[in-house]
Motif scaffolding. Structure first.
Motif, mmCIF file in Angstrom:
data_model
loop_
_atom_site.group_PDB
_atom_site.id
_atom_site.type_symbol
_atom_site.label_atom_id
_atom_site.label_comp_id
_atom_site.label_asym_id
_atom_site.label_seq_id
_atom_site.Cartn_x
_atom_site.Cartn_y
_atom_site.Cartn_z
ATOM 1 N N ASP A 158 0.824 -1.141 -0.317
ATOM 2 C CA ASP A 158 0.332 -0.221 0.150
ATOM 3 C C ASP A 158 0.930 0.812 0.326
ATOM 4 N N ALA A 159 2.315 0.976 0.353
ATOM 5 C CA ALA A 159 3.095 2.646 0.659
ATOM 6 C C ALA A 159 3.529 2.894 -0.453
ATOM 7 N N GLU A 160 3.907 1.439 -0.826
ATOM 8 C CA GLU A 160 4.498 2.006 -2.308
ATOM 9 C C GLU A 160 3.525 2.752 -3.381
ATOM 10 N N HIS A 161 2.216 2.568 -3.603
ATOM 11 C CA HIS A 161 1.021 2.723 -4.857
ATOM 12 C C HIS A 161 0.393 3.353 -4.163
ATOM 13 N N GLY A 162 1.186 4.375 -2.691
ATOM 14 C CA GLY A 162 -0.019 5.498 -2.686
ATOM 15 C C GLY A 162 -1.043 5.531 -1.282
ATOM 16 N N ILE A 163 -1.574 4.157 -1.745
ATOM 17 C CA ILE A 163 -2.585 3.955 -0.517
ATOM 18 C C ILE A 163 -3.073 3.389 0.232
ATOM 19 N N ARG A 164 -2.199 4.057 1.268
ATOM 20 C CA ARG A 164 -3.138 3.947 2.883
ATOM 21 C C ARG A 164 -3.654 5.068 3.689
ATOM 22 N N THR A 165 -4.218 5.272 4.242
ATOM 23 C CA THR A 165 -4.968 5.463 5.679
ATOM 24 C C THR A 165 -3.824 6.696 5.140
ATOM 25 N N GLU A 166 -3.582 6.883 5.832
ATOM 26 C CA GLU A 166 -2.219 8.192 5.742
ATOM 27 C C GLU A 166 -2.408 8.421 4.336
ATOM 28 N N ASP A 167 -2.221 8.311 3.549
ATOM 29 C CA ASP A 167 -2.508 8.426 2.446
ATOM 30 C C ASP A 167 -3.849 9.604 2.056
ATOM 31 N N MET A 168 -4.584 8.971 2.286
ATOM 32 C CA MET A 168 -5.378 9.148 2.079
ATOM 33 C C MET A 168 -6.203 10.489 2.890
ATOM 34 N N ILE A 169 -4.805 10.794 4.030
ATOM 35 C CA ILE A 169 -5.928 11.760 5.032
ATOM 36 C C ILE A 169 -4.098 12.821 3.956
ATOM 37 N N LYS A 170 -3.898 12.846 3.796
ATOM 38 C CA LYS A 170 -3.056 13.585 3.525
ATOM 39 C C LYS A 170 -3.380 14.234 1.997
ATOM 40 N N ALA A 171 -3.655 13.649 1.675
ATOM 41 C CA ALA A 171 -4.426 14.230 -0.289
ATOM 42 C C ALA A 171 -5.860 14.610 0.417
ATOM 43 N N ALA A 172 -6.776 14.606 1.262
ATOM 44 C CA ALA A 172 -8.025 15.080 1.619
ATOM 45 C C ALA A 172 -7.125 16.356 2.422
ATOM 46 N N GLY A 173 -6.012 16.292 2.801
ATOM 47 C CA GLY A 173 -5.614 17.819 3.936
ATOM 48 C C GLY A 173 -6.799 17.974 5.043
ATOM 49 N N ASP A 174 -7.183 16.474 5.647
ATOM 50 C CA ASP A 174 -8.276 16.492 6.699
ATOM 51 C C ASP A 174 -7.585 14.700 7.307
ATOM 52 N N ASP A 175 -7.651 15.313 8.532
ATOM 53 C CA ASP A 175 -7.794 14.342 9.426
ATOM 54 C C ASP A 175 -8.773 13.137 9.838
ATOM 55 N N ARG A 176 -10.152 13.931 9.759
ATOM 56 C CA ARG A 176 -11.077 12.721 9.529
ATOM 57 C C ARG A 176 -11.092 12.272 8.949
ATOM 58 N N ALA A 177 -10.789 11.891 7.321
ATOM 59 C CA ALA A 177 -10.648 11.125 6.562
ATOM 60 C C ALA A 177 -10.195 9.635 6.622
ATOM 61 N N LEU A 178 -10.940 9.022 7.269
ATOM 62 C CA LEU A 178 -9.875 8.355 7.929
ATOM 63 C C LEU A 178 -10.819 7.100 7.149
ATOM 64 N N LEU A 179 -10.354 7.199 5.531
ATOM 65 C CA LEU A 179 -10.565 5.480 4.462
ATOM 66 C C LEU A 179 -9.738 5.229 4.602
ATOM 67 N N TYR A 180 -9.849 4.080 3.792
ATOM 68 C CA TYR A 180 -8.768 2.790 3.129
ATOM 69 C C TYR A 180 -9.267 2.598 2.238
ATOM 70 N N SER A 181 -7.682 2.931 0.636
ATOM 71 C CA SER A 181 -8.620 2.240 -0.298
ATOM 72 C C SER A 181 -7.228 1.485 -1.241
ATOM 73 N N GLY A 182 -6.390 0.409 -0.056
ATOM 74 C CA GLY A 182 -5.347 -0.246 -0.102
ATOM 75 C C GLY A 182 -6.552 -1.592 -0.294
ATOM 76 N N VAL A 183 -5.130 -2.516 -0.271
ATOM 77 C CA VAL A 183 -5.606 -3.414 -1.542
ATOM 78 C C VAL A 183 -5.890 -4.922 -0.298
ATOM 79 N N GLY A 184 -5.453 -4.462 0.981
ATOM 80 C CA GLY A 184 -6.270 -5.267 1.798
ATOM 81 C C GLY A 184 -7.826 -6.677 2.219
ATOM 82 N N GLY A 185 -8.045 -7.156 1.107
ATOM 83 C CA GLY A 185 -9.317 -7.569 1.440
ATOM 84 C C GLY A 185 -9.682 -7.658 -0.047
ATOM 85 N N GLY A 186 -8.535 -6.930 -0.566
ATOM 86 C CA GLY A 186 -9.022 -6.475 -1.890
ATOM 87 C C GLY A 186 -9.615 -6.084 -2.840
#
Length: 390
Positions: free
Chosen positions: A260-288
């Motif tokens: 996930d880190a290699e492809h920038g799809i961790r929750t911390e990458d989501m928060i950074k892209a959103a510019g908002d700590d409340r964006a506690l979302l996950y777009s990584g590959v864990g589970g599909g």
């Protein structure tokens, strides 16, 4: 499915569950109040005030959800009478006024018990929607009581995510914002509702740091929710369609994290892209592989995962149980007072930017509101309180 497709009716089972459970709880409160009637010692008076508060809260749920309530104040075989609209509104308001003096001062109650700030926040809720309940608005009182809560001993937690972690009943940073929690414990309150539902329901086997051994793969974020943080869905960190997910080597949290880190799809990458700590979302590959949106819901990965609720402690210490969370549910928290006051000020024609920006500051949000609109208020309620039952 009825809730998902917005097709429920009075006969829908979960509609009935809400109605019946509210009435059942009120029956319990009435029993306690009848058993302690006439007792005048200070602790019993305080407990009676807290039980009357919980009963008033339940009658407010009836008023807010159904517009009326089967009303009783005593434990008996007598059938309830129906109260609705202005009559029920006035009863709740009077109850909260009568019991206030006997309740704990803000932040003086044992954690998990209602104090005066809880009383004031419920009154602010009541007054904010007075126009719906009675036909007569009362935004000035909503502003007044929200201000009382904000001016009390409660403070905003400096780390949004800590409000929803397993030690939110021990971590002072979280506790200073939580006015009234639903207490949860992985051993003492083990059940399949509460925060178990919120943690297990938002996880699927294979996700990193699940916080439970039991992922139910139920609840995910639709695109409309993701858009509260990303007006352009193309800005959401997602795995490129031309990248294949390896069939081997993603067996541990560390391996999934590395991919996930290699492809920038961790929750911390989501928060950074959103510019908002409340964006506690996950777009990584864990589970599909996940989608942002879908035309027809067919499974858990048809949307982004929500990782707001955690069964991990902020201090890294072990939790009570691997499956059932210790995470208390903040039923009332200070942030609500800020948004209530902002909305009350806005509807009176005033400048509500300060209160909204206070919450965005806490969330390290890179976007400050310049002009408040009704849609901006609605969106801010969503960003702050998604998956909290508000």
């Amino acid at each position: 499915p009825q809730l998902t497709s917005i097709s429920w009716s009075p006969s829908s089972q979960r509609t009935e569950w809400v109605y019946v459970r509210l009435g059942y709880d009120i029956t319990q409160y009435n029993f306690f109040l009848d058993q302690t009637e006439g007792m005048t010692d200070a602790e019993t008076l305080r407990q009676r005030a807290e039980i009357r508060f919980l009963r008033a809260l339940h009658y407010w749920y009836f008023l807010d959800l159904f517009g009326k309530a089967p009303f009783k104040e005593h434990f008996s075989n007598d059938l309830p009478v129906e109260k609705k609209g202005t009559e029920l509104y006035t009863y709740i308001q009077n109850e909260l006024n009568e019991i206030e003096a006997d309740m704990y001062e803000p932040r003086q109650a044992p954690f998990g018990r209602a104090d005066k700030a809880a009383n004031w926040l419920l009154r602010a809720r009541l007054y904010l929607n007075a126009g719906v309940y009675t036909g007569q608005t009362d935004y000035a009182k909503a502003e007044e009581y929200a201000s009382k809560v904000i001016g009390s001993a409660y403070k905003l937690c400096t780390n949004y995510s800590e409000l929803f972690m397993a030690d939110n009943d021990e971590n002072e940073n979280a506790m200073q914002e939580i006015i009234l929690p639903i207490r949860q414990d992985g051993v003492k309150t083990r059940n399949y509702g509460g925060s178990t539902y919120l943690v297990c329901g938002t996880r699927v086997a294979g996700m990193p740091r699940m916080g439970t051994t039991n992922g139910w793969s139920c609840i995910f974020a639709r695109a409309a929710m993701v858009q509260k943080f990303f007006s352009n869905l193309e800005d959401v960190p997602m795995l490129s369609a031309d990248v294949e997910i390896p069939t081997k080597g993603l067996d541990t949290d560390e391996q999934i994290d590395a991919f996930d880190a290699e492809h920038g799809i961790r929750t911390e990458d989501m928060i950074k892209a959103a510019g908002d700590d409340r964006a506690l979302l996950y777009s990584g590959v864990g589970g599909g592989r996940r989608k942002i949106q879908t035309d027809a819901i067919s499974g858990f990965t048809d949307g982004l995962s929500i990782v707001k609720w955690q069964n991990y402690r902020s201090d890294g210490k072990p939790v009570s149980h691997a499956t059932y969370p210790d995470t208390d549910i903040p039923l009332f928290r200070l942030a609500e007072a800020y948004l209530t006051r902002a909305e009350a000020i806005f509807r009176q024609g005033g400048d509500a930017t300060g209160d909204i920006n206070e919450l965005r500051k806490r969330a390290n949000c890179t976007r400050k509101v310049q002009t408040v609109t009704e849609q901006e208020l609605i969106d801010e309620w969503a960003r702050e309180f998604y998956l909290e039952g508000r």
